[in-house]
Design an enzyme around this catalytic site. Structure first.
Site, PDB file in Angstrom:
ATOM      1  N   ARG A 243      -3.872   3.716 -10.484  1.00 37.84           N
ATOM      2  CA  ARG A 243      -2.930   3.286 -11.511  1.00 37.84           C
ATOM      3  C   ARG A 243      -3.521   2.120 -12.301  1.00 37.84           C
ATOM      4  O   ARG A 243      -4.290   1.312 -11.764  1.00 37.84           O
ATOM      5  CB  ARG A 243      -1.596   2.880 -10.888  1.00 37.84           C
ATOM      6  CG  ARG A 243      -0.893   4.034 -10.188  1.00 37.84           C
ATOM      7  CD  ARG A 243       0.400   3.585  -9.528  1.00 37.84           C
ATOM      8  NE  ARG A 243       1.045   4.686  -8.828  1.00 37.84           N
ATOM      9  CZ  ARG A 243       0.837   5.007  -7.550  1.00 37.84           C
ATOM     10  NH1 ARG A 243      -0.017   4.284  -6.836  1.00 37.84           N
ATOM     11  NH2 ARG A 243       1.456   6.034  -6.996  1.00 37.84           N
ATOM     12  N   HIS A 359      -0.224   8.781  -3.496  1.00 33.45           N
ATOM     13  CA  HIS A 359       1.145   9.257  -3.641  1.00 33.45           C
ATOM     14  C   HIS A 359       1.916   8.987  -2.365  1.00 33.45           C
ATOM     15  O   HIS A 359       1.342   8.909  -1.273  1.00 33.45           O
ATOM     16  CB  HIS A 359       1.158  10.755  -3.958  1.00 33.45           C
ATOM     17  CG  HIS A 359       0.859  11.040  -5.394  1.00 33.45           C
ATOM     18  ND1 HIS A 359       0.465  12.266  -5.860  1.00 33.45           N
ATOM     19  CD2 HIS A 359       0.889  10.227  -6.495  1.00 33.45           C
ATOM     20  CE1 HIS A 359       0.277  12.211  -7.164  1.00 33.45           C
ATOM     21  NE2 HIS A 359       0.523  10.986  -7.568  1.00 33.45           N
TER      22      HIS A 359
END
Length: 398
Positions: A243, A359
């Site tokens: 990210r 995730h």
């Protein structure tokens, strides 16, 4: 016939070594304790068993009041109701009335803070205070049903904020689930509310996933002339596909170039769990080159305005736009989608990819220990991915 009590008799009663009684008849008496306390008690029978009912302490409860309370208790007995059970039920009801939705929600919120980032915590509280508390906050949580929550959520939907309504529904569901698990309410009234809301439109982050176009993008990044922090961040991002916030906030003490490994601490991860990023040979070289620009600073990618703050998403986005990539063509988040799509197409184990994308692991126990899960396999995958990208950059037909 026993003589009735008088205020004078109660007031002048002296304590003894052991508790003793001053009876008023009909089961009502004052229990005088060794410390001088004088407590009203009513002895009665219910269901074949002898029971006691506390009626308060003298002089706060006078003789007259004690007799009135005793009569009320006997009236309940005449109707087949146990006064003690009735009192407990009344206390439970009073407690439930005091446990408002806002009080329970804030209690739940306080218990979650340790596993949330400050930004996420602020967002949750803001949604509660803006959308839920004004209409539901002062109401006892035990009285709320699904229609009460849906009325609030549909009002949010009417303003056009479909996603906000869904977020508020999820938060309310977590609050009522907490209330059920802690015994405050018997059922989770806000469970599954999103099923009754307007379906949200599918959200896709623009991403380039065609190999030939990926090659063009990588060459454009290499040719981009800008500040070192922006240039190197963009060159590293395709290789590591983490990210944006995790990349931009990188510090040198997280990165071990000798081990070719980057350990991002839990407090910097979206899900508050540590994450290991194996560094391909190409990434190690890029980090080593960036070191000469950031020097002894803690941040790997310091911003222009302040060395103590990292570059922003805007810096990276503006660089993409200057390269000619429009909003609907490529985003910073798109590098994650690009890697996920191409690695899955190439047949890599889905678990390796998902773990490398950090995730969320649904199994909380497993999640606590899985930051190094599949590490050897991920290390190999990340090197092969870097080599694949270099091939695309060179114009190879892959």
């Amino acid at each position: 016939m026993p003589q009735k009590l008088t205020d004078t008799a109660i007031r002048t009663a002296k304590p003894k070594e052991k508790p003793w009684k001053l009876t008023d008849g009909g089961g009502l008496y004052v229990l005088v304790s060794p410390t001088g306390g004088k407590l009203w008690r009513l002895k009665y029978r219910y269901g074949g068993k002898e029971k006691l009912l506390a009626l308060g302490a003298y002089p706060f409860v006078s003789l007259k009041d004690a007799r009135v309370r005793a009569i009320a208790a006997k009236e309940l007995l005449a109707r087949g109701i146990d006064p003690s059970a009735e009192r407990k039920a009344a206390k439970v009801e009073a407690t439930a009335a005091a446990l408002t939705f806002e009080k329970v929600a804030r209690e739940w919120y306080a218990k979650q803070l340790g596993k949330w980032t400050p930004r996420h915590a602020s967002g949750v509280l803001r949604r509660l205070e803006v959308h839920a508390f004004p209409e539901l906050g002062a109401r006892p949580i035990a009285e709320l049903g699904a229609p009460d929550f849906l009325a609030v959520l549909h009002k949010v939907e009417k303003t056009g904020h479909i996603e906000t309504a869904r977020r508020v529904a999820q938060i309310c569901g977590q609050v009522t689930r907490y209330a059920r698990l802690t015994g405050i309410v018997p059922a989770d009234a806000a469970s599954g509310l999103t099923e009754a809301l307007t379906a949200r439109p599918a959200q896709h982050f623009a991403a380039i996933t065609e190999p030939e176009k990926v090659g063009h993008l990588l060459r454009a990044i290499d040719e981009y002339q800008g500040e070192p922090s922006t240039c190197y961040a963009l060159r590293i991002l395709p290789y590591v596909f983490i990210r944006s916030s995790e990349l931009r906030g990188a510090t040198w003490d997280e990165i071990d170039l000798e081990k070719a490994e980057w350990l991002i601490p839990a407090e910097r991860m979206k899900m508050k769990r540590p994450h290991i990023v194996p560094l391909a040979r190409q990434v190690v070289e890029l980090f080593a080159s960036m070191r000469q620009f950031s020097g002894d600073r803690q941040l790997v990618f310091p911003g222009l305005a302040s060395a103590s703050r990292p570059i922003t998403d805007v810096c990276l986005l503006n660089a993409l736009r200057r390269m000619g990539y429009a909003r609907g063509e490529m985003t910073i988040h798109g590098f994650r989608s690009m890697a996920s799509t191409l690695l899955n197409e190439q047949g890599y184990n889905r678990d390796w990819i998902e773990r490398q994308l950090a995730h969320c692991e649904k199994n909380a126990v497993r999640a606590a220990y899985n930051h190094a899960e599949y590490l050897p396999e991920r290390r190999r995958m990340m090197q092969e991915w870097a080599d694949y990208l270099d091939g695309l950059r060179a114009g190879a037909e892959v």
